[in-house]
Enzyme design. Structure first.
Site, PDB file in Angstrom:
ATOM      1  N   LYS A 183      45.196  72.586  66.578  1.00  0.00           N
ATOM      2  CA  LYS A 183      44.890  71.559  67.585  1.00  0.00           C
ATOM      3  C   LYS A 183      43.459  71.875  67.993  1.00  0.00           C
ATOM      4  CE  LYS A 183      44.531  70.573  71.598  1.00  0.00           C
ATOM      5  NZ  LYS A 183      43.353  70.043  72.281  1.00  0.00           N
ATOM      6  N   GLY A 240      43.335  80.454  76.303  1.00  0.00           N
ATOM      7  CA  GLY A 240      42.758  79.540  77.300  1.00  0.00           C
ATOM      8  C   GLY A 240      43.262  79.858  78.684  1.00  0.00           C
ATOM      9  N   SER A 241      43.479  78.803  79.475  1.00  0.00           N
ATOM     10  CA  SER A 241      43.814  78.992  80.888  1.00  0.00           C
ATOM     11  C   SER A 241      45.283  79.345  81.077  1.00  0.00           C
ATOM     12  CB  SER A 241      43.503  77.707  81.652  1.00  0.00           C
ATOM     13  OG  SER A 241      44.343  76.675  81.186  1.00  0.00           O
ATOM     14  N   GLY A 244      47.335  76.024  81.125  1.00  0.00           N
ATOM     15  CA  GLY A 244      47.587  75.467  79.792  1.00  0.00           C
ATOM     16  C   GLY A 244      48.605  76.299  79.029  1.00  0.00           C
ATOM     17  N   GLY A 245      48.385  77.612  79.003  1.00  0.00           N
ATOM     18  CA  GLY A 245      49.283  78.506  78.254  1.00  0.00           C
ATOM     19  C   GLY A 245      50.701  78.451  78.797  1.00  0.00           C
ATOM     20  N   GLU A 264      47.271  83.871  75.075  1.00  0.00           N
ATOM     21  CA  GLU A 264      46.384  84.883  75.658  1.00  0.00           C
ATOM     22  C   GLU A 264      45.605  84.143  76.734  1.00  0.00           C
ATOM     23  OE1 GLU A 264      43.010  86.197  76.433  1.00  0.00           O
ATOM     24  OE2 GLU A 264      42.512  86.278  74.304  1.00  0.00           O
ATOM     25  N   CYS A 301      37.210  86.688  78.091  1.00  0.00           N
ATOM     26  CA  CYS A 301      38.486  87.007  78.746  1.00  0.00           C
ATOM     27  C   CYS A 301      38.497  88.445  79.248  1.00  0.00           C
ATOM     28  CB  CYS A 301      39.650  86.735  77.803  1.00  0.00           C
ATOM     29  SG  CYS A 301      39.364  87.331  76.156  1.00  0.00           S
ATOM     30  N   GLU A 392      41.215  84.488  88.644  1.00  0.00           N
ATOM     31  CA  GLU A 392      40.096  84.602  87.703  1.00  0.00           C
ATOM     32  C   GLU A 392      39.038  83.552  88.045  1.00  0.00           C
ATOM     33  OE1 GLU A 392      39.475  84.757  82.873  1.00  0.00           O
ATOM     34  OE2 GLU A 392      40.809  83.238  83.661  1.00  0.00           O
TER      35      GLU A 392
END
Ligand code: NAP
Length: 508
Positions: A183, A240-241, A244-245, A264, A301, A392
């Site tokens: 994606k 990502g965020s 989202g995860g 992650e 990250c 974060e």
């Protein structure tokens, strides 16, 4: 050449009507190419092709799959300057970083190719029968890791190459014997298409089945959601965020057949600096950390977002020095206006808290999308009470917490959410008194760095890039290095099989 189309198996396809462009944050303008988002039919076709390809791909020898991975690396290198220019125009990141990340990407592909040249990584285990064992005979059991099926990979905004289309997730899944559907990240769709074209060429040249790889465009969450919900998809890799995860993890868990999601996500990477270290080398530590906080405009990250110290005069001097040095490093543009505005918003949320003090901020005027690096400080009591200080702030930002004593420092570590890394800066004479800190930190992070910086993730066998939630959704696995291949396999046992029906590696 960038066409703006999707790769559905070996075919370029653009049946949809929703289009979008990528953005050059440095020049603050849209890039020229238009990308067409994948339709439901195209998503379904990619998943069906991947499922069909899996039947053949999983039987292809490790040696042949290694040839495929090496060919991908060669084709990526052959993209030359076009890839570098597209990368820089879609991310604002400098050319040197593009070349470095390309080197890392092809290095990872070749590393996995080497790993699968023989079957040792599949952990073949042979337990021979004991027919005369009492009270019951022991059967012959032989175990091997086998691939789980088609994997969907969500590329990361902050690593357009090394954690995206042919990045670590894709390379490890293809190495394991799993077809991959990417994606594509909307911020670097052109970079993604170029890399996808290299993978498709390599697949054709090395005789891989159609469907072993597809690349789908999207500029919204729907394509990703449909992919994760598709019954032919058997696993997901994401960087990502946390939002989202977590959304994708929940979606995968709600399927009739839940599937693993290896996400992650966020991390503030606590750094513990002892009193003695600050007494002896505060200025040197401040210089090193100003560099680490602002490296890649803080968009890593592993960025050191939280520095834990003990209150003292040396600490006060260190905080001022760190602030000044950080604020004096040249400002640079962020990956995208959205990431830039999230940086400003989240940073402001921390600074607005009554218990925090802004130590220093980049002072010059900056063009659109450029970040103003910040160092903020707060006392340990405030940090323990206020969860807003734990979030974060993705970008060049760090919060220095001053703990009143070691008991409070340990309490803060124990109350932290899961993290990718922790760092300890200490002097040799203190080593014998660090065991409690190390143990508490080990419980919260995936990797501890000693007397160094968390930024910089070496790709090697012993690397752990993951950690307790929310650093990652499954702390038992790493997203970087050879061991990351284990995310895409499951153990399988053959019981009492005739030798001629066993895979070669399990024969006596
Ligand atoms: P993101 O918003 O998490 O998006 C990553 C990918 O996941 C995108 O392709 C996005 O698709 C997709 N996605 C997001 N939410 C989804 C959902 N609910 N359902 C389905 N798909 C979904 O991350 P980003 O775009 O890379 O950056 C945004 C923020 O994430 C940053 O500001 C930063 O805070 C954080 N981030 C953290 C790290 C880290 O390593 N800690 C790395 C990168 C970003 P669409 O874009 O097409 O919607």
């Amino acid at each position: 050449m960038i066409t703006g189309k999707n790769y559905i198996g070996f075919e370029l396809s653009a049946k949809g009507t929703k289009t979008y462009r990528t953005f050059n944050p440095k020049e603050n303008k849209e890039n020229e190419h238009t990308f067409t988002e994948a339709t439901k039919d195209e998503i379904n076709k990619a998943a069906q092709l991947a499922s069909k390809a899996f039947k053949q791909y999983r039987t292809i020898s490790g040696n042949k799959r290694a040839t495929f991975l090496n060919a991908i690396a060669d084709e990526i290198e052959a993209l030359g300057d076009t890839l570098v220019q597209t990368y820089t125009s879609e991310s604002g990141l400098p050319e040197g970083r593009a070349k470095g990340e390309r080197g890392r990407t092809v290095g990872q592909l070749r590393m996995f190719a080497k790993l699968i040249e023989n079957d040792a990584w599949r952990e073949p285990t042979i337990d021979t029968a004991i027919p005369d064992r009492a009270p019951a005979p022991k059967p012959d059991l032989r175990q091997l890791q086998v691939p789980i099926g088609p994997i969907v990979v969500f590329g990361a905004s902050n690593f357009p190459l090394a954690y995206s289309t042919a990045g670590g997730d894709t390379a490890s899944a293809l190495a394991a014997g799993c077809p991959v559907i990417v994606k594509s990240h909307p911020m670097h769709a052109g970079t993604g298409e170029l890399v996808a074209s290299a993978i498709i060429k390599a697949a054709k040249d090395t005789g891989m089945p159609e469907g072993v790889f597809s690349n789908l465009n999207s500029s919204g969450i729907e394509v990703g959601q449909q992919l994760v919900s598709h019954p032919k998809v058997k696993g997901v890799g994401f960087t990502g965020s946390i939002n989202g995860g977590r959304a994708l993890y929940d979606l995968a868990a709600k399927r009739d057949e839940p599937i693993p999601v290896f996400a992650e996500m966020g991390s503030i990477n606590p750094v513990i600096i002892t009193k003695k270290a600050l007494e002896k080398r505060a200025s040197e530590i401040a210089s090193t950390y100003a560099g680490s906080i602002t490296l890649g405009t803080g968009q890593f990250c592993t960025n050191p977002g939280l520095i834990l110290t003990l209150e003292s005069d040396f600490t006060s001097i260190f905080i001022e020095d760190l602030g000044e040095k950080t604020a004096n490093i040249d400002s640079y543009c962020m990956l995208n206006p959205n990431i830039h505005s999230a940086f400003n918003k989240k940073g402001a949320e921390v600074i607005e808290q009554p218990e925090t003090t802004l130590v220093a901020e980049y002072k010059g005027n900056v063009p659109d999308n450029y970040a103003k690096a910040k160092v903020v400080t707060a006392k340990g009591d405030a940090f323990l009470k206020n969860p807003k200080l734990h979030q974060e702030v993705f970008g060049p930002f760090s919060l220095v917490v001053q703990c009143k004593d070691e008991i409070q420092l340990l309490k803060i570590i124990e109350n932290l959410e899961g993290q990718l890394t922790g760092t300890i800066i200490a002097e040799k004479e203190e080593y014998s008194s660090l065991s409690e800190i190390i143990e508490s930190l080990q419980d919260r992070v995936g990797r501890i760095i000693f007397n160094g910086v968390p930024t910089g993730v070496e790709v090697c066998d012993a690397m752990t890039h993951g950690g307790p939630y929310p650093a990652s959704t499954d702390s038992r696995f790493t997203a970087v290095g050879n061991h990351s291949i284990k995310r895409w396999v499951r153990p399988f046992s053959y019981q009492d099989f005739p030798s001629e029906l066993l895979p070669e590696v399990l024969k006596s």
